[in-house]
Design a protein around this motif. Structure first.
Motif, PDB file in Angstrom:
ATOM      1  N   TRP A  42       0.941  -1.035  -0.065  1.00 41.18           N
ATOM      2  CA  TRP A  42       0.029  -0.083   0.090  1.00 41.18           C
ATOM      3  C   TRP A  42       0.906   1.110   0.173  1.00 41.18           C
ATOM      4  N   SER A  43       0.484   2.139  -0.661  1.00 41.42           N
ATOM      5  CA  SER A  43       1.222   3.448  -0.709  1.00 41.42           C
ATOM      6  C   SER A  43       0.256   4.455  -1.099  1.00 41.42           C
ATOM      7  N   ILE A  44       0.777   5.649  -1.327  1.00 42.85           N
ATOM      8  CA  ILE A  44       0.031   7.036  -1.936  1.00 42.85           C
ATOM      9  C   ILE A  44       0.105   7.032  -3.507  1.00 42.85           C
ATOM     10  N   ARG A  45      -0.942   7.075  -4.105  1.00 47.39           N
ATOM     11  CA  ARG A  45      -0.741   7.051  -5.693  1.00 47.39           C
ATOM     12  C   ARG A  45      -1.468   7.828  -6.534  1.00 47.39           C
ATOM     13  N   ALA A  46      -1.328   8.336  -7.460  1.00 48.32           N
ATOM     14  CA  ALA A  46      -2.229   9.243  -8.568  1.00 48.32           C
ATOM     15  C   ALA A  46      -3.106   8.217  -8.993  1.00 48.32           C
ATOM     16  N   ASP A  49      -7.829  10.916 -12.290  1.00 49.99           N
ATOM     17  CA  ASP A  49      -8.281  12.056 -12.524  1.00 49.99           C
ATOM     18  C   ASP A  49      -7.069  13.020 -12.032  1.00 49.99           C
ATOM     19  N   GLY A  50      -5.884  12.657 -11.606  1.00 47.10           N
ATOM     20  CA  GLY A  50      -4.843  13.380 -11.052  1.00 47.10           C
ATOM     21  C   GLY A  50      -4.716  13.588  -9.593  1.00 47.10           C
ATOM     22  N   ALA A  51      -5.640  13.434  -9.080  1.00 48.81           N
ATOM     23  CA  ALA A  51      -5.699  13.572  -7.542  1.00 48.81           C
ATOM     24  C   ALA A  51      -4.925  12.357  -7.000  1.00 48.81           C
ATOM     25  N   PHE A  52      -4.623  12.618  -5.614  1.00 50.77           N
ATOM     26  CA  PHE A  52      -3.776  11.338  -5.045  1.00 50.77           C
ATOM     27  C   PHE A  52      -4.810  10.677  -4.232  1.00 50.77           C
ATOM     28  N   ALA A  53      -4.546   9.490  -3.765  1.00 50.46           N
ATOM     29  CA  ALA A  53      -5.430   8.684  -2.798  1.00 50.46           C
ATOM     30  C   ALA A  53      -4.427   7.659  -2.133  1.00 50.46           C
ATOM     31  N   VAL A  69       6.748   3.909   3.213  1.00 48.14           N
ATOM     32  CA  VAL A  69       7.040   4.956   4.439  1.00 48.14           C
ATOM     33  C   VAL A  69       5.906   6.295   3.915  1.00 48.14           C
ATOM     34  N   ALA A  70       5.794   6.699   2.740  1.00 46.05           N
ATOM     35  CA  ALA A  70       4.991   7.289   2.416  1.00 46.05           C
ATOM     36  C   ALA A  70       3.518   6.778   2.741  1.00 46.05           C
ATOM     37  N   TRP A  71       3.157   5.736   2.682  1.00 44.32           N
ATOM     38  CA  TRP A  71       1.862   5.236   3.206  1.00 44.32           C
ATOM     39  C   TRP A  71       1.438   5.611   4.786  1.00 44.32           C
ATOM     40  N   ARG A  72       2.643   5.054   5.254  1.00 50.53           N
ATOM     41  CA  ARG A  72       2.675   5.316   6.691  1.00 50.53           C
ATOM     42  C   ARG A  72       2.449   6.737   7.436  1.00 50.53           C
ATOM     43  N   LEU A  73       3.167   7.674   6.654  1.00 54.40           N
ATOM     44  CA  LEU A  73       3.197   9.131   7.190  1.00 54.40           C
ATOM     45  C   LEU A  73       1.928   9.620   6.585  1.00 54.40           C
ATOM     46  N   ALA A  74       1.431   9.156   5.594  1.00 53.53           N
ATOM     47  CA  ALA A  74       0.126   9.670   5.167  1.00 53.53           C
ATOM     48  C   ALA A  74      -1.002   9.424   6.069  1.00 53.53           C
ATOM     49  N   HIS A  75      -0.999   7.950   6.478  1.00 53.05           N
ATOM     50  CA  HIS A  75      -1.864   7.556   7.321  1.00 53.05           C
ATOM     51  C   HIS A  75      -1.942   8.345   9.017  1.00 53.05           C
ATOM     52  N   TRP A 100      -5.696  14.733  -0.663  1.00 50.26           N
ATOM     53  CA  TRP A 100      -4.244  14.349  -0.776  1.00 50.26           C
ATOM     54  C   TRP A 100      -3.724  15.310  -1.649  1.00 50.26           C
ATOM     55  N   LEU A 101      -2.737  15.890  -1.024  1.00 49.31           N
ATOM     56  CA  LEU A 101      -1.641  16.813  -1.934  1.00 49.31           C
ATOM     57  C   LEU A 101      -0.831  16.248  -3.026  1.00 49.31           C
ATOM     58  N   ALA A 102      -0.937  17.049  -4.156  1.00 45.02           N
ATOM     59  CA  ALA A 102      -0.165  16.703  -5.177  1.00 45.02           C
ATOM     60  C   ALA A 102       1.405  16.991  -5.002  1.00 45.02           C
ATOM     61  N   CYS A 103       2.226  16.492  -5.553  1.00 45.94           N
ATOM     62  CA  CYS A 103       3.678  16.868  -5.242  1.00 45.94           C
ATOM     63  C   CYS A 103       4.434  16.696  -6.566  1.00 45.94           C
ATOM     64  N   GLU A 104       5.576  17.193  -6.200  1.00 39.93           N
ATOM     65  CA  GLU A 104       6.534  16.878  -7.315  1.00 39.93           C
ATOM     66  C   GLU A 104       7.646  16.122  -6.743  1.00 39.93           C
ATOM     67  N   PRO A 105       8.487  15.323  -7.532  1.00 35.10           N
ATOM     68  CA  PRO A 105       9.232  14.316  -7.143  1.00 35.10           C
ATOM     69  C   PRO A 105      10.140  15.174  -6.097  1.00 35.10           C
ATOM     70  N   GLY A 106      10.584  14.535  -5.022  1.00 30.61           N
ATOM     71  CA  GLY A 106      11.476  15.264  -3.894  1.00 30.61           C
ATOM     72  C   GLY A 106      10.614  15.988  -3.091  1.00 30.61           C
ATOM     73  N   ASP A 107       9.287  16.136  -3.258  1.00 33.45           N
ATOM     74  CA  ASP A 107       8.515  16.978  -2.447  1.00 33.45           C
ATOM     75  C   ASP A 107       7.183  16.539  -1.954  1.00 33.45           C
ATOM     76  N   HIS A 108       7.525  15.391  -1.443  1.00 28.40           N
ATOM     77  CA  HIS A 108       6.149  14.785  -1.057  1.00 28.40           C
ATOM     78  C   HIS A 108       5.533  15.003   0.112  1.00 28.40           C
ATOM     79  N   PRO A 109       4.355  15.080   0.276  1.00 27.35           N
ATOM     80  CA  PRO A 109       3.769  15.489   1.677  1.00 27.35           C
ATOM     81  C   PRO A 109       3.809  14.451   2.563  1.00 27.35           C
ATOM     82  N   PRO A 110       3.990  14.515   3.907  1.00 27.35           N
ATOM     83  CA  PRO A 110       3.948  15.841   4.473  1.00 27.35           C
ATOM     84  C   PRO A 110       5.373  16.382   4.783  1.00 27.35           C
TER      85      PRO A 110
END
Length: 127
Positions: A42-46, A49-53, A69-75, A100-110
């Motif tokens: 499990w992760s955070i993915r586009a 429609d371009g939004a993240f989930a 790690v992305a999923w855990r921090l988002a969770h 969920w916030l969209a991000c550029e590579p190297g700038d992942h929320p949070p």
């Protein structure tokens, strides 16, 4: 004017963000942040429609999938936001309603650098 309890809560969240979570994430690159150690993680993915989930299911599958790690921090952020909404807001924030916030590579929320701490309290109560 927010109550003194809300000010203390916001102060505590800011302190933990700036002194515990953010320093531990410094130097974390995209490869580590989004690394999937096994198929089906499990992760955070586009979405299309371009939004993240955030990947999730209710009830959670058995056994629970590995997570990035992305999923855990988002969770963590999702849980804090939903608890804050339940206790101090309207109690209507659901997984489907989280933007969920969209991000550029190297700038992942949070983990954005140079940004203020996340504010789970919004609206008039947050001040």
């Amino acid at each position: 004017m927010p109550s003194s309890r809300l000010r203390r809560l916001a102060s505590q969240l800011t302190w933990h963000w700036e002194n515990q979570l953010r320093p531990r994430m410094s130097g974390l690159g995209d490869a580590e942040y989004l690394w999937e150690p096994a198929e089906g993680c499990w992760s955070i993915r586009a979405r299309p429609d371009g939004a993240f989930a955030l990947d999730w299911a209710f009830p959670a599958p058995e056994p629970a999938p590995l997570t990035t790690v992305a999923w855990r921090l988002a969770h963590i952020g999702q849980t804090l936001a939903q608890r804050a909404d339940y206790h101090f807001g309207g109690g209507t924030l659901t997984m489907e309603r989280i933007q969920w916030l969209a991000c550029e590579p190297g700038d992942h929320p949070p983990r954005r650098r140079g940004r203020a701490a996340p504010r789970p309290l919004s609206g008039p109560a947050a001040g």
